[in-house]
Scaffold this active site. Structure first.
Site, PDB file in Angstrom:
ATOM      1  N   GLU A 124       0.821  -1.214   0.000  1.00  0.00           N
ATOM      2  CA  GLU A 124       0.000   0.000   0.000  1.00  0.00           C
ATOM      3  C   GLU A 124       0.854   1.263   0.000  1.00  0.00           C
ATOM      4  O   GLU A 124       1.646   1.483   0.928  1.00  0.00           O
ATOM      5  CB  GLU A 124      -0.933  -0.005   1.233  1.00  0.00           C
ATOM      6  CG  GLU A 124      -1.900   1.164   1.231  1.00  0.00           C
ATOM      7  CD  GLU A 124      -3.029   1.042   2.268  1.00  0.00           C
ATOM      8  OE1 GLU A 124      -3.379  -0.089   2.660  1.00  0.00           O
ATOM      9  OE2 GLU A 124      -3.550   2.087   2.669  1.00  0.00           O
TER      10      GLU A 124
ATOM     11  N   LYS B 100      -8.107  -0.821  11.127  1.00  0.00           N
ATOM     12  CA  LYS B 100      -7.452  -1.204   9.865  1.00  0.00           C
ATOM     13  C   LYS B 100      -6.231  -0.315   9.640  1.00  0.00           C
ATOM     14  O   LYS B 100      -5.164  -0.776   9.238  1.00  0.00           O
ATOM     15  CB  LYS B 100      -8.439  -1.098   8.697  1.00  0.00           C
ATOM     16  CG  LYS B 100      -7.952  -1.703   7.386  1.00  0.00           C
ATOM     17  CD  LYS B 100      -7.051  -0.815   6.567  1.00  0.00           C
ATOM     18  CE  LYS B 100      -6.621  -1.483   5.275  1.00  0.00           C
ATOM     19  NZ  LYS B 100      -5.685  -0.657   4.493  1.00  0.00           N
TER      20      LYS B 100
ATOM     21  N   ASP C 103       3.717 -14.332  12.077  1.00  0.00           N
ATOM     22  CA  ASP C 103       2.412 -14.838  11.655  1.00  0.00           C
ATOM     23  C   ASP C 103       1.418 -13.674  11.780  1.00  0.00           C
ATOM     24  O   ASP C 103       0.795 -13.485  12.825  1.00  0.00           O
ATOM     25  CB  ASP C 103       2.007 -16.002  12.568  1.00  0.00           C
ATOM     26  CG  ASP C 103       0.625 -16.545  12.248  1.00  0.00           C
ATOM     27  OD1 ASP C 103      -0.093 -15.929  11.424  1.00  0.00           O
ATOM     28  OD2 ASP C 103       0.246 -17.575  12.843  1.00  0.00           O
TER      29      ASP C 103
ATOM     30  N   HIS D  16      -2.607  10.700   0.219  1.00  0.00           N
ATOM     31  CA  HIS D  16      -2.650   9.324  -0.244  1.00  0.00           C
ATOM     32  C   HIS D  16      -2.546   9.300  -1.768  1.00  0.00           C
ATOM     33  O   HIS D  16      -1.783   8.547  -2.346  1.00  0.00           O
ATOM     34  CB  HIS D  16      -3.987   8.737   0.207  1.00  0.00           C
ATOM     35  CG  HIS D  16      -4.021   7.247   0.248  1.00  0.00           C
ATOM     36  ND1 HIS D  16      -3.417   6.531   1.245  1.00  0.00           N
ATOM     37  CD2 HIS D  16      -4.602   6.345  -0.571  1.00  0.00           C
ATOM     38  CE1 HIS D  16      -3.628   5.249   1.035  1.00  0.00           C
ATOM     39  NE2 HIS D  16      -4.342   5.110  -0.055  1.00  0.00           N
TER      40      HIS D  16
HETATM   41  C1  MEV Z   1      -6.449   3.108   4.742  1.00  0.00           C
HETATM   42  O1  MEV Z   1      -5.581   2.066   4.416  1.00  0.00           O
HETATM   43  C2  MEV Z   1      -6.571   3.279   6.236  1.00  0.00           C
HETATM   44  C3  MEV Z   1      -7.528   4.371   6.724  1.00  0.00           C
HETATM   45  O2  MEV Z   1      -8.845   4.115   6.233  1.00  0.00           O
HETATM   46  C4  MEV Z   1      -7.524   4.309   8.235  1.00  0.00           C
HETATM   47  C5  MEV Z   1      -8.537   5.213   8.900  1.00  0.00           C
HETATM   48  O3  MEV Z   1      -9.577   5.541   8.308  1.00  0.00           O
HETATM   49  O4  MEV Z   1      -8.275   5.570  10.075  1.00  0.00           O
HETATM   50  C6  MEV Z   1      -7.143   5.726   6.227  1.00  0.00           C
END
Ligand code: MEV
Length: 406
Positions: free
Chosen positions: A84, A268, A284, A382
């Site tokens: 990513e 995430k 792992d 991003h």
């Molecule tokens: C993207 O990989 C992760 C995000 O969605 C985390 C978040 O929203 O805090 C940007």
């Protein structure tokens, strides 16, 4: 402890060769190690064939270095493997902010893993519980006999816990100190060896015998503080005072506390950092993921693994806590060429420090994500990094050595 400097201003502007030279100089890692890893991710087809079944190819991912991390007073260069874009730049940026507040402060529980033995068709639950408890010392001795290597290294059995499930079956938790190993093999062996005796004592049938990935006896806690002044944004596109940015970040964190839908995405973002270091170091990562999400729900509702609050002095403070079932011996960390390089770059941390580095990478990734979301929105930063990939796909022969703004 390492004496590397992780604040390497302008690292992203260097060519790939120059970055490698810089790392080799500051960590003592041989320059050839980077070159070797760049061929097939360092993995021969022969090794691949030993690692998995029906092997037909190897498959590589980029390894980058997250900068600016200081943990418990020592700098650390953090290798990350991820597909990513922006994860490494974002973690480096956030680590720079946390560095201004004194760096990450971390602590860990001892490496205690839980092996579960499920006892079914229990004739009399109360009697079974009483008899299992009465045989506790004998069972602990048998556990030690099942893991002599671990006992020699100072680990081994520590406790036995009993739980009764809703259907009247009993779960025995065998708690084992796994030293520097993740411990899956050791605790699974102990569970399998103990199961017949447990079933005999409980007058029951033994079912599954396997570790629990909800490794909640093995938590790591990391916190980081950012002086409110360091949060000020003053770019041509966006101007915001530090106190406003802090409040927006606290608001975003609160959103995750109140709403599991948001908490899942918040977590995430944390796992973006944790998984990247876990993959780099041959851990792992599915086990870490399973433990993280189960722990996030352990109070009965899915919650954020990291939360951000305003301190009495008006600064921003973040705290992350999660299970960390990892190892620095055994498994891919000892034989995968990429993991070996990552461990060298990290100055061969012990399991405790490696777990803290993983959690710090998670906290940094979380801060970067919610800071961006709470201010400029995620897409600008991003997407500028994502655009590099699009450009590469269009013109694959061009050199792509420019990193993010770290
Ligand atoms: C993207 O990989 C992760 C995000 O969605 C985390 C978040 O929203 O805090 C940007």
């Amino acid at each position: 402890m390492s004496k590397v400097k992780s604040r390497l201003a302008g690292f992203y502007k260097l060519s790939i060769d120059e970055r490698r030279e810089t790392l080799a100089k500051s960590t003592g890692v041989a320059l050839e190690a980077f070159e070797k890893l760049s061929e097939n991710g360092g993995m021969t087809m022969e090794l691949a064939d030993h690692m998995v079944e029906n092997a037909v190819a190897t498959y590589a991912l980029p390894m980058g270095i997250a900068l600016n991390f200081a943990l418990n007073g020592d700098d650390v260069l953090v290798p990350m493997v991820t597909e990513e874009p922006s994860v490494i730049a974002a973690a480096s940026n956030a680590a720079r902010l946390i560095r201004e507040g004194g760096g990450f402060i971390a602590e860990s529980d001892p490496p205690l893993m839980i092996a579960q033995v499920h006892l079914l068709e229990v004739q009399n639950v109360a009697h079974a519980m009483r008899d299992l408890q009465a045989k506790r010392e004998d069972l602990l001795l048998r556990m030690a006999e099942a893991a002599p290597g671990l006992v020699r290294r100072g680990g081994g059995p520590r406790d036995i816990e009993l739980r009764v499930l809703d259907d009247g079956s009993i779960v025995v938790h065998l708690i084992v100190h796994t030293c520097d190993a993740m411990g899956a093999n050791a605790v699974n062996t102990i569970a399998e060896k103990l199961a017949p005796r447990l079933a005999e004592i409980a007058r029951a049938r033994s079912g599954l015998k396997i570790l629990s990935n909800l490794a909640d006896r093995r938590l790591v806690r990391v916190k980081g503080k950012i002086p409110v002044s360091a949060l000020t944004i003053d770019t041509p596109e966006l101007k915001a005072g530090g106190d406003e940015v802090r409040d927006r970040i606290v608001e975003a964190s609160r959103f995750a506390e109140l709403d599991p839908y948001r908490a899942a995405t918040h977590n995430k973002g944390i796992m973006n950092g944790i998984d990247a270091v876990a993959i780099a170091t041959g851990q792992d990562f599915r086990g870490i993921e399973a433990g993280a999400h189960a722990f996030a729900a352990h109070k009965g509702r899915y919650e954020p693994l990291a939360v951000w609050t305003k301190t009495a002095a008006g600064d921003l403070e973040g705290v992350i806590e999660l299970p960390m079932a990892i190892g620095t011996v055994g498994g891919a960390v000892t034989f995968h060429p990429g993991a070996k390089l990552a461990m060298q770059l990290l100055a061969q941390p012990n399991t405790e420090r490696l777990g803290q580095i993983l959690a710090a990478a998670g906290l940094a990734s979380n801060l970067a994500a919610i800071r961006a979301l709470a201010t400029e929105g995620i897409q600008r930063g991003h997407m500028s990094l994502h655009a590099r990939r699009v450009q590469f796909q269009a013109t694959p022969n061009e050199s792509q050595s420019q990193g993010g703004h770290i």
